[in-house]
Design a protein around this motif. Structure first.
Motif, PDB file in Angstrom:
ATOM      1  N   VAL A   1       0.839  -1.308  -0.015  1.00 16.94           N
ATOM      2  CA  VAL A   1       0.178  -0.093  -0.014  1.00 16.94           C
ATOM      3  C   VAL A   1       0.781   1.236   0.032  1.00 16.94           C
ATOM      4  O   VAL A   1       1.759   1.253   0.724  1.00 16.94           O
ATOM      5  CB  VAL A   1      -0.670   0.018   1.208  1.00 16.94           C
ATOM      6  N   THR A   2       0.569   2.080  -0.872  1.00 18.19           N
ATOM      7  CA  THR A   2       1.248   3.345  -0.993  1.00 18.19           C
ATOM      8  C   THR A   2       0.221   4.454  -0.889  1.00 18.19           C
ATOM      9  O   THR A   2      -0.891   4.514  -1.342  1.00 18.19           O
ATOM     10  CB  THR A   2       2.196   3.485  -2.247  1.00 18.19           C
ATOM     11  N   GLY A   3       0.722   5.755  -0.382  1.00 19.51           N
ATOM     12  CA  GLY A   3      -0.139   6.829  -0.365  1.00 19.51           C
ATOM     13  C   GLY A   3       0.804   8.286  -0.338  1.00 19.51           C
ATOM     14  O   GLY A   3       1.962   8.176   0.046  1.00 19.51           O
ATOM     15  N   GLU A   4      -0.100   9.280  -0.769  1.00 13.23           N
ATOM     16  CA  GLU A   4       0.566  10.525  -0.810  1.00 13.23           C
ATOM     17  C   GLU A   4      -0.114  11.663  -0.233  1.00 13.23           C
ATOM     18  O   GLU A   4      -1.192  11.861  -0.625  1.00 13.23           O
ATOM     19  CB  GLU A   4       0.990  10.730  -2.268  1.00 13.23           C
ATOM     20  N   ALA A   5       0.442  12.269   0.772  1.00 16.12           N
ATOM     21  CA  ALA A   5      -0.264  13.290   1.525  1.00 16.12           C
ATOM     22  C   ALA A   5       0.223  14.740   1.028  1.00 16.12           C
ATOM     23  O   ALA A   5       1.518  14.805   0.860  1.00 16.12           O
ATOM     24  CB  ALA A   5       0.140  13.062   3.254  1.00 16.12           C
ATOM     25  N   PRO A   6      -0.686  15.461   0.743  1.00 17.55           N
ATOM     26  CA  PRO A   6      -0.331  16.842   0.206  1.00 17.55           C
ATOM     27  C   PRO A   6       0.675  17.597   1.182  1.00 17.55           C
ATOM     28  O   PRO A   6       0.349  17.264   2.549  1.00 17.55           O
ATOM     29  CB  PRO A   6      -1.532  17.448  -0.111  1.00 17.55           C
ATOM     30  N   ALA A   7       1.223  18.653   0.676  1.00 16.37           N
ATOM     31  CA  ALA A   7       1.942  19.648   1.684  1.00 16.37           C
ATOM     32  C   ALA A   7       0.873  20.231   2.325  1.00 16.37           C
ATOM     33  O   ALA A   7      -0.316  20.511   1.658  1.00 16.37           O
ATOM     34  CB  ALA A   7       2.693  20.528   0.778  1.00 16.37           C
ATOM     35  N   LEU A   8       0.919  20.654   3.461  1.00 19.07           N
ATOM     36  CA  LEU A   8      -0.001  21.437   4.392  1.00 19.07           C
ATOM     37  C   LEU A   8       0.245  22.841   4.288  1.00 19.07           C
ATOM     38  O   LEU A   8      -0.646  23.714   4.313  1.00 19.07           O
ATOM     39  CB  LEU A   8       0.175  20.857   5.801  1.00 19.07           C
ATOM     40  N   SER A   9       1.606  23.322   3.924  1.00 19.19           N
ATOM     41  CA  SER A   9       1.901  24.957   3.654  1.00 19.19           C
ATOM     42  C   SER A   9       2.602  25.102   2.810  1.00 19.19           C
ATOM     43  O   SER A   9       3.348  23.965   2.273  1.00 19.19           O
ATOM     44  CB  SER A   9       2.026  25.331   5.138  1.00 19.19           C
ATOM     45  N   HIS A  10       3.138  26.184   2.352  1.00 23.79           N
ATOM     46  CA  HIS A  10       3.897  26.550   1.337  1.00 23.79           C
ATOM     47  C   HIS A  10       5.136  26.045   1.683  1.00 23.79           C
ATOM     48  O   HIS A  10       5.906  25.944   0.775  1.00 23.79           O
ATOM     49  CB  HIS A  10       3.804  27.841   0.919  1.00 23.79           C
ATOM     50  N   ASN A  11       5.668  26.093   2.959  1.00 22.17           N
ATOM     51  CA  ASN A  11       7.075  25.681   3.098  1.00 22.17           C
ATOM     52  C   ASN A  11       7.067  24.223   3.953  1.00 22.17           C
ATOM     53  O   ASN A  11       8.099  23.832   4.402  1.00 22.17           O
ATOM     54  CB  ASN A  11       7.550  26.683   4.260  1.00 22.17           C
ATOM     55  N   SER A  12       6.027  23.296   3.645  1.00 23.99           N
ATOM     56  CA  SER A  12       6.330  21.998   3.812  1.00 23.99           C
ATOM     57  C   SER A  12       6.231  21.357   2.564  1.00 23.99           C
ATOM     58  O   SER A  12       5.922  21.563   1.455  1.00 23.99           O
ATOM     59  CB  SER A  12       5.175  21.585   4.862  1.00 23.99           C
ATOM     60  N   SER A  13       6.867  20.036   2.678  1.00 21.35           N
ATOM     61  CA  SER A  13       7.049  18.975   1.572  1.00 21.35           C
ATOM     62  C   SER A  13       5.703  17.996   1.519  1.00 21.35           C
ATOM     63  O   SER A  13       5.313  17.666   2.703  1.00 21.35           O
ATOM     64  CB  SER A  13       8.326  18.475   1.570  1.00 21.35           C
ATOM     65  N   VAL A  14       5.592  17.285   0.424  1.00 21.42           N
ATOM     66  CA  VAL A  14       4.704  16.363   0.231  1.00 21.42           C
ATOM     67  C   VAL A  14       5.118  15.079   1.019  1.00 21.42           C
ATOM     68  O   VAL A  14       6.342  14.637   1.169  1.00 21.42           O
ATOM     69  CB  VAL A  14       4.390  15.781  -1.082  1.00 21.42           C
ATOM     70  N   ARG A  15       4.298  14.328   1.863  1.00 23.18           N
ATOM     71  CA  ARG A  15       4.890  13.187   2.698  1.00 23.18           C
ATOM     72  C   ARG A  15       4.469  11.837   1.857  1.00 23.18           C
ATOM     73  O   ARG A  15       3.192  11.510   1.161  1.00 23.18           O
ATOM     74  CB  ARG A  15       3.939  12.991   4.031  1.00 23.18           C
ATOM     75  N   PHE A  16       5.116  11.198   1.581  1.00 29.01           N
ATOM     76  CA  PHE A  16       4.853   9.832   0.815  1.00 29.01           C
ATOM     77  C   PHE A  16       5.141   8.666   1.736  1.00 29.01           C
ATOM     78  O   PHE A  16       6.119   8.406   2.534  1.00 29.01           O
ATOM     79  CB  PHE A  16       6.104   9.725  -0.346  1.00 29.01           C
ATOM     80  N   TYR A  17       4.277   7.712   1.761  1.00 30.47           N
ATOM     81  CA  TYR A  17       4.097   6.504   2.511  1.00 30.47           C
ATOM     82  C   TYR A  17       4.288   5.146   1.768  1.00 30.47           C
ATOM     83  O   TYR A  17       3.425   5.282   0.618  1.00 30.47           O
ATOM     84  CB  TYR A  17       3.059   6.431   3.582  1.00 30.47           C
ATOM     85  N   SER A  18       4.818   4.142   2.043  1.00 33.40           N
ATOM     86  CA  SER A  18       4.954   3.012   1.430  1.00 33.40           C
ATOM     87  C   SER A  18       5.160   1.776   2.134  1.00 33.40           C
ATOM     88  O   SER A  18       6.143   1.902   3.196  1.00 33.40           O
ATOM     89  CB  SER A  18       5.962   2.930   0.249  1.00 33.40           C
ATOM     90  N   THR A  19       4.361   0.770   2.261  1.00 38.38           N
ATOM     91  CA  THR A  19       4.757  -0.326   3.208  1.00 38.38           C
ATOM     92  C   THR A  19       3.899  -1.665   2.592  1.00 38.38           C
ATOM     93  O   THR A  19       2.803  -1.514   1.928  1.00 38.38           O
ATOM     94  CB  THR A  19       4.048  -0.180   4.603  1.00 38.38           C
ATOM     95  N   ASP A  20       4.628  -2.777   3.023  1.00 37.86           N
ATOM     96  CA  ASP A  20       3.826  -4.023   2.770  1.00 37.86           C
ATOM     97  C   ASP A  20       3.065  -4.413   3.854  1.00 37.86           C
ATOM     98  O   ASP A  20       3.503  -4.226   5.189  1.00 37.86           O
ATOM     99  CB  ASP A  20       5.160  -5.035   2.820  1.00 37.86           C
ATOM    100  N   VAL A  21       1.945  -4.853   3.685  1.00 32.51           N
ATOM    101  CA  VAL A  21       0.766  -4.983   4.645  1.00 32.51           C
ATOM    102  C   VAL A  21       0.788  -6.553   4.636  1.00 32.51           C
ATOM    103  O   VAL A  21       0.249  -6.651   5.897  1.00 32.51           O
ATOM    104  CB  VAL A  21      -0.423  -4.015   4.489  1.00 32.51           C
ATOM    105  N   ALA A  22       0.969  -7.194   3.836  1.00 27.74           N
ATOM    106  CA  ALA A  22       0.619  -8.724   3.993  1.00 27.74           C
ATOM    107  C   ALA A  22       1.338  -9.362   3.137  1.00 27.74           C
ATOM    108  O   ALA A  22       1.961  -9.021   1.965  1.00 27.74           O
ATOM    109  CB  ALA A  22      -0.690  -9.077   3.755  1.00 27.74           C
ATOM    110  N   MET A  23       1.680 -10.949   3.300  1.00 28.31           N
ATOM    111  CA  MET A  23       2.141 -11.906   2.202  1.00 28.31           C
ATOM    112  C   MET A  23       1.230 -12.929   2.295  1.00 28.31           C
ATOM    113  O   MET A  23       0.599 -13.387   3.101  1.00 28.31           O
ATOM    114  CB  MET A  23       3.494 -12.431   2.879  1.00 28.31           C
ATOM    115  N   LEU A  24       0.689 -13.135   0.774  1.00 32.81           N
ATOM    116  CA  LEU A  24      -0.308 -14.033   0.601  1.00 32.81           C
ATOM    117  C   LEU A  24       0.436 -15.537   0.802  1.00 32.81           C
ATOM    118  O   LEU A  24       1.728 -15.644   0.614  1.00 32.81           O
ATOM    119  CB  LEU A  24      -0.695 -14.023  -0.591  1.00 32.81           C
TER     120      LEU A  24
END
Length: 70
Positions: free
Chosen positions: A20-43
């Protein structure tokens, strides 16, 4: 994944790994975008599952993942 809007989640299944990956937008003009990525399960079998066989329901940064049988 705090701050990630419902439409910014991506789910993939490759070699039996559910990622699962996700991207959170910048909250203000001087902050950066946050990117998350993780393996959540193994089949139990190392298979690839097409995106069309997965369904993601996201609400308030909580994800419910449904993987349909292939």
């Amino acid at each position: 994944m705090p701050g990630v809007p419902n439409e910014n989640f991506t789910v993939s299944v490759t070699n039996g790994r559910v990622k699962v990956t996700g991207e959170a937008p910048a909250l203000s003009h001087n902050s950066s975008v946050r990117f998350y990525s993780t393996d959540v399960a193994m089949l139990s079998t190392p298979v690839d599952i097409p995106v069309s066989r997965t369904k993601t329901i996201a609400k308030n940064s909580v994800i419910c993942l449904i993987i349909l049988p292939v």
